[in-house]
Motif scaffolding. Sequence first.
Motif, PDB file in Angstrom:
ATOM      1  N   GLY B 104      24.820  -4.563  84.064  1.00  0.00           N
ATOM      2  CA  GLY B 104      24.357  -5.972  84.311  1.00  0.00           C
ATOM      3  C   GLY B 104      23.191  -6.202  85.303  1.00  0.00           C
ATOM      4  O   GLY B 104      22.626  -7.435  85.284  1.00  0.00           O
ATOM      5  N   ARG B 105      22.628  -5.115  86.092  1.00  0.00           N
ATOM      6  CA  ARG B 105      21.367  -5.367  86.624  1.00  0.00           C
ATOM      7  C   ARG B 105      20.235  -4.038  86.378  1.00  0.00           C
ATOM      8  O   ARG B 105      19.644  -3.716  87.178  1.00  0.00           O
ATOM      9  N   GLU B 106      20.658  -3.843  85.035  1.00  0.00           N
ATOM     10  CA  GLU B 106      19.561  -2.592  84.773  1.00  0.00           C
ATOM     11  C   GLU B 106      18.190  -2.870  85.074  1.00  0.00           C
ATOM     12  O   GLU B 106      17.658  -4.025  84.551  1.00  0.00           O
ATOM     13  N   PRO B 107      17.299  -2.051  85.215  1.00  0.00           N
ATOM     14  CA  PRO B 107      15.963  -2.107  85.591  1.00  0.00           C
ATOM     15  C   PRO B 107      15.413  -2.304  83.942  1.00  0.00           C
ATOM     16  O   PRO B 107      15.754  -1.583  83.158  1.00  0.00           O
ATOM     17  N   ARG B 108      14.407  -3.262  83.751  1.00  0.00           N
ATOM     18  CA  ARG B 108      14.021  -3.655  82.566  1.00  0.00           C
ATOM     19  C   ARG B 108      12.609  -3.845  82.399  1.00  0.00           C
ATOM     20  O   ARG B 108      11.743  -4.125  83.458  1.00  0.00           O
ATOM     21  N   LEU B 111      10.574  -8.624  78.136  1.00  0.00           N
ATOM     22  CA  LEU B 111      11.442  -8.945  76.820  1.00  0.00           C
ATOM     23  C   LEU B 111      13.060  -8.260  76.996  1.00  0.00           C
ATOM     24  O   LEU B 111      13.566  -8.207  76.058  1.00  0.00           O
ATOM     25  N   GLY B 112      13.352  -7.842  78.157  1.00  0.00           N
ATOM     26  CA  GLY B 112      14.827  -7.243  78.340  1.00  0.00           C
ATOM     27  C   GLY B 112      14.991  -5.965  77.784  1.00  0.00           C
ATOM     28  O   GLY B 112      16.131  -5.255  77.953  1.00  0.00           O
TER      29      GLY B 112
END
Lengths: 325, 503
Positions: B104-108, B111-112
């Motif tokens: 839920g807090r993945e490094p992105r 555009l996700g």
Amino acid sequence: MSVAKPHESAKQVNGWRARKFVADYGVYIALLLLLLAAAVLTPKLYEVNTIAVVMRQASQLGIVAIGQTLILLVAGLDLSIGGIFVMTSIVVADVTNGRDDLVIPAILIALALGALVGLGNGVLVTKRRVPPFVATLGMLVLVKGATQAYTRGVPGGFVPEVLGIVNQSWFVLSIPLLLWLGLNAVFMFVLGRTAYGRKVYAVGSNTEAARLSGISVDTIRISVYVLGSCLAVASGVVLTGYVGYVDRFIGTGLELDSIAAAIVGGTAFVGGRGGLLGTIAGVLLIQLLSTMALLMGLDIQVQFIIKGLVILGAVTLYSLANVEE
Amino acid sequence: MSDYILEMRNISKSFAGVQALKDVTIRCKPGQVYGLVGENGAGKSTLMKILAGAYKADAGEIIYKGEQREGATAGEVIDSGISIIYQELALVSQMSVAENIFLGREPRYALGVLNLRELHSRSAALLTRLGIRLDTRLPVSELTVAQRQLVEIAKALSQNADLIVMDEPSAILAGSELDQLFSIIESLVEQGVTIIYISHRLDEVFRIADEVTVLKDGELVETRPIDQLDRPTLVELMVGRPLDEIFPQTDHEQGELVMVAEHISSDTILEDASLELYAGEILGIAGMVGSGRTELARALFGADPLTSGEVRLVTNKGASWSNPAKAIESGLALVPEDRKSHGLFTSLSARINVTLPILSRITRMGVLQSQAEDEIVEAAKERLSIVMASADQEAQYLSGGNQQKLVLAKWLETNPTVVILDEPTRGVDVGAKFEIYKLMRQLNDRGIAIVMISSELPEVIGMSDRILVMNAGRIVGEFAHGEASEAGIIELATMADSGANHS
């Protein structure tokens, strides 16, 4: 989490009572409300003839729904019953070719074949560990294919006249209704008052715990599929008498309606919870919705929408009641 | 600004008119470990759920990092630096270690799109900080329970937690895994993190806590620095009455031989295990989690088929069995480790739970005899003092201790000659533990032989007549009562070469 909350017994008892109330009476309250609504919207529903028809049709659904409930209780599912209806109707027409005296042997043959289908479902689900949805869907296609191969696409034979008796009513009583009530009584007793019934619930509630408690889990699951198929044959005989000829699409939709009736009646999709008292109300609810929609002259699409909303509403209610904290 | 990172002042909470917490105050300073103890139902979890934002307190205030907190949601609580690690771990088993840590807090990227490289490098850094060597690409389903616990801790750290609540973290850990957990806690504390540690195992509380808070029946009993407490005092504070002795003893001669297992192996880690079991004794099985203890229990009971060897009774005409149904018939009973998934029928009534293995005794021609059943259920309820509103109450609505008693009651009704108990007191409070110990002694007095698997060494040592130690699927040693020490057992259980035999 299993670390307990303070004063859990008082709180838990309240939770248990509330949930039990919804589970036990929710569908009956819904049924009552619907009957009240019918008094205003479709007073024709309360005429004796209408009641008789509604009960005859409810019985067709109700008999299959008994089997479906049993199967859902062990966390299974049976989509193959549509195939069993077609098979039953072909067997009846083929064996009797219209002769009344051959009805009983025809029914016995249909029951034997039905039991085989159920055995196939059960073995696939237990020994081969195929998910019930896939196993019984495959069986549906297989049985339908086999019946078409057998009839070469043109069903022959005639339905014996004596089976037309399923369309008669005396006041509101009819053969299908009596059969439905009788089978309900038998299976309610079996589920509630016998060792077999206990085992069915145990297997559905917790398969591994049931095995470790010495229950032959596979035997119970297979037997339930066999019973479900035999009940589908019984319903198929009634349907065949109702239609009066061999119909390749006989009883289409009843598999889903029977699942819906059981679920609306409070039987858990994950098994181990529910029972026939709820399913009876679920069957009546679904049948009433259809009949009322018909009496009100609503389109078939609207009927489906209403039915869908009722099912979703019921399932939402139960899952709210079943939230484990 | 106060010295405290967290103050929960005069917290009260009631459910449906029942007072769950009454005027409870706790204060935590940064970089300290706070033990939170109390029996089941004492209010520990409710207090922590209020802290987590899952419940709202009826009265009282929470002051965190010097600011009064008003109606924070669970997400806001996490963002503010409070992490709670629940007993039943909340990991997605199909996902990798790294994906779980940053769920839920993945490094992105823009555009996700996930930045997998950073996801793994940051996860690896966190694990290194904890001193754990673990491939971050491994799915959680491949990890041991202990490793999963560590992943949970890494997840808490990734949320930059300043305060970590651990709810019975050790319930599933043993030996070196515990040591690892404690050294991690120590290093976290050095980094200034505050730990609230909930546990039923008082030894651990004494080992790591700086201060202990005792709750009972929703009220604060006392908060005391650990150096002003000893074990008996703490137990007395929790239970409200002194427990003369934790482990009830009986003196008895060794009974006759009842069961033998010869060189049994199953399709699991279990290999070439042999044991003898005598009437009226408790045979303790010690070993690390994953050492094959549960597999031994399942093999003895016929739950896992044997690939070699044999288990048989010496009494009862030398009966042997190949499945649980026949084992039960021969007089065996297994109370499994995992109560919820293997022992209890949560959606069924207490009544059905108790009488399931003895249906033949309460049925005639397959039809249930209500009166016979009522008598059995009532007697079981009395004997084990099971607290329930009615026998028709669904098992899921009973407390953990009562659920465990229900499972025990079920097996006692089968009149077994051999009872296998796998972690009989896990997640059970001190009072109920003592009742279970007493019950085990009563069974011994009736000549019943007990095999007890436990991760709690004081329990194994205190209760067992003989102790077998398992390591890597094999039985590696045996201790007689009085010979065993925690250090001795741990040494055998953690030995790299498991071939040696010690007696």
